[in-house]
Design a protein around this motif. Structure first.
Motif, PDB file in Angstrom:
ATOM      1  N   GLY A 171       0.793  -1.220   0.000  1.00  0.00           N
ATOM      2  CA  GLY A 171       0.000   0.000   0.000  1.00  0.00           C
ATOM      3  C   GLY A 171       0.825   1.270   0.000  1.00  0.00           C
ATOM      4  O   GLY A 171       0.303   2.352  -0.290  1.00  0.00           O
ATOM      5  N   ALA A 172       2.106   1.181   0.334  1.00  0.00           N
ATOM      6  CA  ALA A 172       2.988   2.354   0.364  1.00  0.00           C
ATOM      7  C   ALA A 172       3.879   2.362  -0.870  1.00  0.00           C
ATOM      8  O   ALA A 172       4.111   1.325  -1.502  1.00  0.00           O
ATOM      9  N   HIS A 173       4.367   3.554  -1.199  1.00  0.00           N
ATOM     10  CA  HIS A 173       5.336   3.686  -2.291  1.00  0.00           C
ATOM     11  C   HIS A 173       6.726   3.549  -1.671  1.00  0.00           C
ATOM     12  O   HIS A 173       7.150   4.403  -0.887  1.00  0.00           O
ATOM     13  N   CYS A 174       7.424   2.469  -1.996  1.00  0.00           N
ATOM     14  CA  CYS A 174       8.705   2.162  -1.349  1.00  0.00           C
ATOM     15  C   CYS A 174       9.867   2.621  -2.209  1.00  0.00           C
ATOM     16  O   CYS A 174       9.934   2.313  -3.399  1.00  0.00           O
ATOM     17  N   LEU A 175      10.785   3.360  -1.588  1.00  0.00           N
ATOM     18  CA  LEU A 175      12.061   3.712  -2.213  1.00  0.00           C
ATOM     19  C   LEU A 175      13.137   2.878  -1.524  1.00  0.00           C
ATOM     20  O   LEU A 175      13.417   3.080  -0.342  1.00  0.00           O
ATOM     21  N   PRO A 176      13.749   1.930  -2.233  1.00  0.00           N
ATOM     22  CA  PRO A 176      14.708   1.030  -1.579  1.00  0.00           C
ATOM     23  C   PRO A 176      15.938   1.771  -1.049  1.00  0.00           C
ATOM     24  O   PRO A 176      16.530   2.592  -1.747  1.00  0.00           O
ATOM     25  N   VAL A 177      16.280   1.495   0.199  1.00  0.00           N
ATOM     26  CA  VAL A 177      17.525   1.977   0.812  1.00  0.00           C
ATOM     27  C   VAL A 177      18.140   0.771   1.508  1.00  0.00           C
ATOM     28  O   VAL A 177      17.724   0.400   2.602  1.00  0.00           O
ATOM     29  N   ASP A 178      19.109   0.144   0.853  1.00  0.00           N
ATOM     30  CA  ASP A 178      19.669  -1.115   1.345  1.00  0.00           C
ATOM     31  C   ASP A 178      21.093  -0.878   1.842  1.00  0.00           C
ATOM     32  O   ASP A 178      22.023  -0.724   1.043  1.00  0.00           O
ATOM     33  N   GLN A 179      21.262  -0.873   3.161  1.00  0.00           N
ATOM     34  CA  GLN A 179      22.580  -0.640   3.737  1.00  0.00           C
ATOM     35  C   GLN A 179      23.553  -1.794   3.477  1.00  0.00           C
ATOM     36  O   GLN A 179      24.764  -1.628   3.624  1.00  0.00           O
ATOM     37  N   ARG A 180      23.042  -2.940   3.069  1.00  0.00           N
ATOM     38  CA  ARG A 180      23.951  -4.040   2.733  1.00  0.00           C
ATOM     39  C   ARG A 180      24.858  -3.672   1.568  1.00  0.00           C
ATOM     40  O   ARG A 180      25.971  -4.194   1.447  1.00  0.00           O
ATOM     41  N   ARG A 181      24.375  -2.776   0.714  1.00  0.00           N
ATOM     42  CA  ARG A 181      25.179  -2.342  -0.435  1.00  0.00           C
ATOM     43  C   ARG A 181      26.485  -1.702   0.031  1.00  0.00           C
ATOM     44  O   ARG A 181      27.527  -1.877  -0.592  1.00  0.00           O
ATOM     45  N   VAL A 182      26.427  -0.948   1.131  1.00  0.00           N
ATOM     46  CA  VAL A 182      27.641  -0.309   1.663  1.00  0.00           C
ATOM     47  C   VAL A 182      28.641  -1.379   2.090  1.00  0.00           C
ATOM     48  O   VAL A 182      29.833  -1.312   1.775  1.00  0.00           O
ATOM     49  N   GLY A 183      28.149  -2.392   2.827  1.00  0.00           N
ATOM     50  CA  GLY A 183      29.033  -3.475   3.261  1.00  0.00           C
ATOM     51  C   GLY A 183      29.596  -4.268   2.107  1.00  0.00           C
ATOM     52  O   GLY A 183      30.764  -4.666   2.115  1.00  0.00           O
ATOM     53  N   VAL A 327      -0.862  14.840  -6.024  1.00  0.00           N
ATOM     54  CA  VAL A 327      -1.711  15.326  -7.118  1.00  0.00           C
ATOM     55  C   VAL A 327      -2.294  14.163  -7.925  1.00  0.00           C
ATOM     56  O   VAL A 327      -3.473  14.188  -8.319  1.00  0.00           O
ATOM     57  N   GLU A 328      -1.484  13.124  -8.159  1.00  0.00           N
ATOM     58  CA  GLU A 328      -1.932  11.988  -8.972  1.00  0.00           C
ATOM     59  C   GLU A 328      -1.634  10.682  -8.239  1.00  0.00           C
ATOM     60  O   GLU A 328      -0.750   9.915  -8.647  1.00  0.00           O
ATOM     61  N   PRO A 329      -2.371  10.380  -7.171  1.00  0.00           N
ATOM     62  CA  PRO A 329      -2.050   9.186  -6.376  1.00  0.00           C
ATOM     63  C   PRO A 329      -2.228   7.876  -7.148  1.00  0.00           C
ATOM     64  O   PRO A 329      -1.631   6.863  -6.766  1.00  0.00           O
ATOM     65  N   ASP A 330      -3.018   7.881  -8.201  1.00  0.00           N
ATOM     66  CA  ASP A 330      -3.237   6.654  -8.976  1.00  0.00           C
ATOM     67  C   ASP A 330      -2.234   6.484 -10.109  1.00  0.00           C
ATOM     68  O   ASP A 330      -2.348   5.528 -10.892  1.00  0.00           O
ATOM     69  N   HIS A 331      -1.289   7.385 -10.238  1.00  0.00           N
ATOM     70  CA  HIS A 331      -0.290   7.286 -11.311  1.00  0.00           C
ATOM     71  C   HIS A 331       1.110   7.401 -10.708  1.00  0.00           C
ATOM     72  O   HIS A 331       1.870   8.317 -11.000  1.00  0.00           O
ATOM     73  N   ALA A 332       1.425   6.450  -9.852  1.00  0.00           N
ATOM     74  CA  ALA A 332       2.725   6.455  -9.179  1.00  0.00           C
ATOM     75  C   ALA A 332       3.819   6.014 -10.150  1.00  0.00           C
ATOM     76  O   ALA A 332       3.639   5.050 -10.900  1.00  0.00           O
ATOM     77  N   PRO A 333       4.957   6.714 -10.146  1.00  0.00           N
ATOM     78  CA  PRO A 333       6.074   6.270 -10.991  1.00  0.00           C
ATOM     79  C   PRO A 333       6.697   5.003 -10.439  1.00  0.00           C
ATOM     80  O   PRO A 333       6.467   4.624  -9.285  1.00  0.00           O
ATOM     81  N   GLU A 334       7.485   4.338 -11.259  1.00  0.00           N
ATOM     82  CA  GLU A 334       8.177   3.131 -10.812  1.00  0.00           C
ATOM     83  C   GLU A 334       9.149   3.480  -9.692  1.00  0.00           C
ATOM     84  O   GLU A 334       9.882   4.463  -9.792  1.00  0.00           O
ATOM     85  N   PRO A 335       9.167   2.685  -8.589  1.00  0.00           N
ATOM     86  CA  PRO A 335      10.139   2.949  -7.512  1.00  0.00           C
ATOM     87  C   PRO A 335      11.563   2.847  -8.033  1.00  0.00           C
ATOM     88  O   PRO A 335      11.859   2.029  -8.911  1.00  0.00           O
ATOM     89  N   ARG A 336      12.444   3.701  -7.495  1.00  0.00           N
ATOM     90  CA  ARG A 336      13.845   3.640  -7.903  1.00  0.00           C
ATOM     91  C   ARG A 336      14.723   3.736  -6.662  1.00  0.00           C
ATOM     92  O   ARG A 336      14.314   4.262  -5.629  1.00  0.00           O
TER      93      ARG A 336
END
Length: 349
Positions: A171-183, A327-336
């Motif tokens: 239900g939420a728009h997720c923006l990935p933040v993966d701290q494993r990438r740093v390791g 403004v456009e909750p039904d037209h969410a862009p692809e998460p990046r």
């Protein structure tokens, strides 16, 4: 002879009346609708600059400001973007990102409210946030949010719920933040430089667990991906952020048999490297040292500190995403991905 009875003590002064838009309208010689258009920066209505100036001057003289709650009732929703406080110490990189995000949201005419959510978990936190009727919520770390919590927020009027963390929430728009990438970046760099027994500092500082655990996992992933037998072991090293704790760790360093250490971030790396050098451990001759965050001070040390540079999307881009979803909750862009990481080689490795 009669005496005058003592005068009762004076009470507190009567509160000054709260100025209203009607007061501003009378002083400026305009209608209340004109006051509303001017003070709410309505662009759809043409009002001359002298009239705008007169209204603003009258409002300033009376000490009048528009009532946000009343404006929200008229509009059908608030302009509040709620930012639950980050449950980890905010470093230079995250501090800059948050400042830029808030500045950009304000330029888009949103009111940013930081909410102290300590002690609130899961759906309890979502209900507390929903009481403010935010139009959007930007949650750093998705652990507090559940699908039910997202639904509670949206039913209360939130048009955008954005999470920044490793795991999506339905239900939420997720923006990935993966701290494993740093390791993984740190581990791969040390492997490429020929180091075969790597220590990983685990800060004992409260609140850093959401960063330190995934970074340790990332180093282990880099080691596992390098093929069997490439590294004898990855050794966790709990460390408090004190000179005494670093000195104690450096004193037993020879017995650990480590030829490299990823010290979680540049601050812990500089603390540990100083203690190692004071204990007679050569860097990088006996042990390589690597940090993360690419702080300027790490480049000024001798030897210069190798690090993982973390590149984040700008706060302005996230603010624009919030506005788009409102403004456009039904037209969410692809998460990046919000965060990228790359190793920077310097003299300490």
């Amino acid at each position: 002879m009669s005496q005058t009875p003592p005068r009762p003590p004076a009470g507190p002064p009567a509160p000054r009346p709260v100025p209203t838009s009607a007061d501003v309208a009378r002083l400026a010689g305009v209608s209340r609708a004109t006051v509303s258009y001017v003070l709410n920066d309505a662009s759809a209505v043409r009002i001359s600059e002298p009239t705008r100036h007169r209204v603003r001057q009258a409002a300033e003289e009376l000490g009048y400001v528009p009532h946000a709650a009343a404006r929200s009732l008229r509009a059908g929703r608030t302009r509040i973007v709620l930012l639950p406080t980050v449950p980890v110490p905010v470093g230079r990189l995250m501090g800059h990102f948050l400042n830029e995000l808030q500045w950009a949201l304000r330029r888009l005419d949103y009111t940013v409210v930081q909410y102290a959510s300590m002690g609130l978990d899961g759906d309890e936190a979502a209900r507390a946030w929903a009481e403010l009727r935010p139009v959007a919520v930007v949650a750093f770390g998705a652990a507090q949010l559940t699908p039910h919590g997202v639904d509670v927020l949206k039913r209360s009027g939130a048009r955008a719920v954005i999470t920044l963390g490793p795991q999506p929430v339905e239900g939420a728009h997720c923006l990935p933040v993966d701290q494993r990438r740093v390791g993984r970046c740190a581990g791969a760099h040390l492997l490429d430089r020929g180091y075969r027994r790597i220590g990983v500092v685990l800060p004992e500082e409260a609140g850093l667990e959401p960063l330190s655990g995934p970074r340790l996992d990332g180093v282990r992933q880099a080691v596992g991906g390098a093929g069997s037998g490439a590294v004898a072991d990855v050794v966790p090293l709990p460390l408090a952020y004190t000179e005494e704790a670093a000195g104690a760790l450096a004193a037993r360093w020879p017995g650990l048999g480590l030829d490299a250490v990823f010290a979680h971030n540049d601050e812990y790396a500089m603390l540990l490297m100083r203690a190692l050098l004071d204990a007679g451990v050569s860097v990088p001759g006996d042990t390589a040292v690597m940090g993360a965050d690419d702080l300027l001070l790490g480049r000024l040390l001798r030897p210069r500190l190798s690090t993982v540079r973390i590149d984040m999307e700008t706060g302005r881009h996230l603010a624009e995403l919030v506005d788009h979803l409102v403004v456009e909750p039904d037209h969410a862009p692809e998460p990046r991905e919000l965060m990228a990481a790359r190793a920077i080689h310097r003299a300490s490795t």
